[in-house]
Design a protein around this motif. Structure first.
Motif, PDB file in Angstrom:
ATOM      1  N   ASP A   4      -7.643   2.041  -9.260  1.00 60.18           N
ATOM      2  CA  ASP A   4      -8.855   1.539  -9.883  1.00 60.18           C
ATOM      3  C   ASP A   4      -9.463   0.488  -8.959  1.00 60.18           C
ATOM      4  OD1 ASP A   4     -10.867   1.022 -11.732  1.00 60.18           O
ATOM      5  OD2 ASP A   4      -9.677  -0.491 -12.775  1.00 60.18           O
ATOM      6  N   GLN A   5     -10.497   0.869  -8.232  1.00 57.77           N
ATOM      7  CA  GLN A   5     -11.177  -0.049  -7.326  1.00 57.77           C
ATOM      8  C   GLN A   5     -12.662   0.001  -7.635  1.00 57.77           C
ATOM      9  OE1 GLN A   5      -9.896  -2.260  -5.014  1.00 57.77           O
ATOM     10  NE2 GLN A   5     -11.999  -2.943  -5.033  1.00 57.77           N
ATOM     11  N   ALA A   6     -13.173  -1.058  -8.182  1.00 52.74           N
ATOM     12  CA  ALA A   6     -14.582  -1.108  -8.573  1.00 52.74           C
ATOM     13  C   ALA A   6     -15.473  -0.773  -7.382  1.00 52.74           C
ATOM     14  CB  ALA A   6     -14.920  -2.496  -9.110  1.00 52.74           C
ATOM     15  N   GLY A   7     -16.382   0.156  -7.585  1.00 50.01           N
ATOM     16  CA  GLY A   7     -17.367   0.484  -6.573  1.00 50.01           C
ATOM     17  C   GLY A   7     -16.931   1.490  -5.532  1.00 50.01           C
ATOM     18  N   VAL A   8     -15.680   2.001  -5.619  1.00 52.90           N
ATOM     19  CA  VAL A   8     -15.202   2.994  -4.659  1.00 52.90           C
ATOM     20  C   VAL A   8     -14.458   4.095  -5.420  1.00 52.90           C
ATOM     21  CG1 VAL A   8     -13.902   3.419  -2.544  1.00 52.90           C
ATOM     22  CG2 VAL A   8     -14.927   1.167  -2.931  1.00 52.90           C
ATOM     23  N   PRO A   9     -15.114   5.247  -5.618  1.00 54.71           N
ATOM     24  CA  PRO A   9     -14.460   6.329  -6.354  1.00 54.71           C
ATOM     25  C   PRO A   9     -13.300   6.949  -5.568  1.00 54.71           C
ATOM     26  CG  PRO A   9     -16.594   7.038  -5.497  1.00 54.71           C
ATOM     27  CD  PRO A   9     -16.467   5.585  -5.186  1.00 54.71           C
ATOM     28  N   GLU A  10     -12.310   7.440  -6.290  1.00 56.24           N
ATOM     29  CA  GLU A  10     -11.161   8.141  -5.691  1.00 56.24           C
ATOM     30  C   GLU A  10     -10.468   7.324  -4.600  1.00 56.24           C
ATOM     31  OE1 GLU A  10     -10.038  11.080  -6.957  1.00 56.24           O
ATOM     32  OE2 GLU A  10     -11.636  10.828  -8.427  1.00 56.24           O
ATOM     33  N   PHE A  11     -10.338   6.042  -4.823  1.00 55.33           N
ATOM     34  CA  PHE A  11      -9.773   5.116  -3.837  1.00 55.33           C
ATOM     35  C   PHE A  11      -8.255   5.214  -3.820  1.00 55.33           C
ATOM     36  CE2 PHE A  11      -8.656   0.761  -2.404  1.00 55.33           C
ATOM     37  CZ  PHE A  11      -9.304   0.792  -1.190  1.00 55.33           C
ATOM     38  N   MET A  12      -7.667   5.427  -2.628  1.00 59.31           N
ATOM     39  CA  MET A  12      -6.218   5.550  -2.500  1.00 59.31           C
ATOM     40  C   MET A  12      -5.745   4.921  -1.200  1.00 59.31           C
ATOM     41  SD  MET A  12      -5.469   9.459  -3.712  1.00 59.31           S
ATOM     42  CE  MET A  12      -6.831  10.222  -2.853  1.00 59.31           C
ATOM     43  N   ARG A  13      -4.541   4.375  -1.226  1.00 66.05           N
ATOM     44  CA  ARG A  13      -3.907   3.847  -0.013  1.00 66.05           C
ATOM     45  C   ARG A  13      -3.141   4.973   0.670  1.00 66.05           C
ATOM     46  NH1 ARG A  13      -1.708  -1.856   0.011  1.00 66.05           N
ATOM     47  NH2 ARG A  13      -2.351  -2.231   2.123  1.00 66.05           N
ATOM     48  N   VAL A  14      -3.369   5.154   1.966  1.00 66.88           N
ATOM     49  CA  VAL A  14      -2.677   6.178   2.744  1.00 66.88           C
ATOM     50  C   VAL A  14      -1.492   5.550   3.476  1.00 66.88           C
ATOM     51  CG1 VAL A  14      -2.915   7.861   4.621  1.00 66.88           C
ATOM     52  CG2 VAL A  14      -4.812   7.492   3.019  1.00 66.88           C
ATOM     53  N   PRO A  24     -18.649   4.119  -0.854  1.00 66.52           N
ATOM     54  CA  PRO A  24     -18.773   2.863  -1.608  1.00 66.52           C
ATOM     55  C   PRO A  24     -20.113   2.816  -2.344  1.00 66.52           C
ATOM     56  CG  PRO A  24     -17.996   2.422   0.610  1.00 66.52           C
ATOM     57  CD  PRO A  24     -18.397   3.864   0.569  1.00 66.52           C
ATOM     58  N   GLN A  25     -20.075   2.409  -3.588  1.00 69.46           N
ATOM     59  CA  GLN A  25     -21.260   2.367  -4.426  1.00 69.46           C
ATOM     60  C   GLN A  25     -21.963   1.025  -4.279  1.00 69.46           C
ATOM     61  OE1 GLN A  25     -21.979   5.375  -6.240  1.00 69.46           O
ATOM     62  NE2 GLN A  25     -20.403   5.886  -4.744  1.00 69.46           N
ATOM     63  N   GLY A  26     -22.991   0.996  -3.436  1.00 70.94           N
ATOM     64  CA  GLY A  26     -23.781  -0.210  -3.252  1.00 70.94           C
ATOM     65  C   GLY A  26     -22.999  -1.332  -2.600  1.00 70.94           C
ATOM     66  N   MET A  27     -23.600  -2.509  -2.644  1.00 74.23           N
ATOM     67  CA  MET A  27     -22.977  -3.684  -2.027  1.00 74.23           C
ATOM     68  C   MET A  27     -21.695  -4.084  -2.750  1.00 74.23           C
ATOM     69  SD  MET A  27     -24.494  -4.447   0.732  1.00 74.23           S
ATOM     70  CE  MET A  27     -23.820  -6.068   1.093  1.00 74.23           C
ATOM     71  N   ALA A  28     -21.609  -3.819  -4.056  1.00 72.94           N
ATOM     72  CA  ALA A  28     -20.383  -4.159  -4.798  1.00 72.94           C
ATOM     73  C   ALA A  28     -19.184  -3.407  -4.227  1.00 72.94           C
ATOM     74  CB  ALA A  28     -20.553  -3.861  -6.282  1.00 72.94           C
ATOM     75  N   GLY A  29     -19.373  -2.129  -3.900  1.00 72.40           N
ATOM     76  CA  GLY A  29     -18.297  -1.345  -3.312  1.00 72.40           C
ATOM     77  C   GLY A  29     -17.915  -1.854  -1.940  1.00 72.40           C
ATOM     78  N   LEU A  30     -18.923  -2.173  -1.128  1.00 68.11           N
ATOM     79  CA  LEU A  30     -18.649  -2.711   0.209  1.00 68.11           C
ATOM     80  C   LEU A  30     -17.957  -4.064   0.130  1.00 68.11           C
ATOM     81  CD1 LEU A  30     -21.973  -1.753   2.028  1.00 68.11           C
ATOM     82  CD2 LEU A  30     -19.708  -0.733   2.376  1.00 68.11           C
ATOM     83  N   GLU A  31     -18.381  -4.912  -0.784  1.00 67.95           N
ATOM     84  CA  GLU A  31     -17.750  -6.231  -0.943  1.00 67.95           C
ATOM     85  C   GLU A  31     -16.306  -6.105  -1.392  1.00 67.95           C
ATOM     86  OE1 GLU A  31     -20.548  -8.070  -3.576  1.00 67.95           O
ATOM     87  OE2 GLU A  31     -21.931  -8.563  -1.951  1.00 67.95           O
ATOM     88  N   ALA A  32     -16.019  -5.136  -2.262  1.00 66.59           N
ATOM     89  CA  ALA A  32     -14.637  -4.918  -2.702  1.00 66.59           C
ATOM     90  C   ALA A  32     -13.762  -4.516  -1.517  1.00 66.59           C
ATOM     91  CB  ALA A  32     -14.593  -3.855  -3.795  1.00 66.59           C
ATOM     92  N   LEU A  33     -14.284  -3.664  -0.644  1.00 70.28           N
ATOM     93  CA  LEU A  33     -13.527  -3.250   0.536  1.00 70.28           C
ATOM     94  C   LEU A  33     -13.338  -4.415   1.506  1.00 70.28           C
ATOM     95  CD1 LEU A  33     -15.118   0.255   1.162  1.00 70.28           C
ATOM     96  CD2 LEU A  33     -12.875  -0.264   0.157  1.00 70.28           C
ATOM     97  N   GLN A  34     -14.364  -5.224   1.659  1.00 71.71           N
ATOM     98  CA  GLN A  34     -14.258  -6.393   2.535  1.00 71.71           C
ATOM     99  C   GLN A  34     -13.154  -7.327   2.055  1.00 71.71           C
ATOM    100  OE1 GLN A  34     -17.090  -9.499   2.133  1.00 71.71           O
ATOM    101  NE2 GLN A  34     -17.151  -9.913   4.340  1.00 71.71           N
TER     102      GLN A  34
END
Length: 84
Positions: A4-14, A24-34
């Motif tokens: 469950d990662q806000a702003g990034v669908p199907e998010f998984m650690r490899v 990433p969905q908008g700036m919120a998705g990019l900020e979550a990744l940052q």
């Protein structure tokens, strides 16, 4: 299993340093990744990513479009080069 990662669908650690997920969905998705420490995003579809938004957060986008029906060796090698 997707996390469950806000702003990034199907998010998984490899691996410890590699993640996978949808666009990433908008700036919120990019900020979550940052916040997770992501520095480089690789886009493999035909969509034009928000490279400017990523750059404004200190990340870079690498666009390696590929055909999902038949992945070419050059695409795989390009991804491996970016990851290493």
């Amino acid at each position: 299993m997707p996390m469950d990662q806000a702003g990034v669908p199907e998010f998984m650690r490899v691996t410890a340093n590699i993640w996978t997920g949808g666009e990433p969905q908008g700036m919120a998705g990019l900020e979550a990744l940052q916040k997770l420490g992501v520095r480089t995003l690789i886009n493999v579809d035909g969509a034009h990513p928000n490279a400017e938004g990523a750059e404004s957060l200190g990340m870079r986008y690498v666009h390696i479009p590929m055909d999902y029906a038949e992945v070419e060796m050059i695409s795989l090698l390009s991804i491996l080069r970016v990851v290493s």
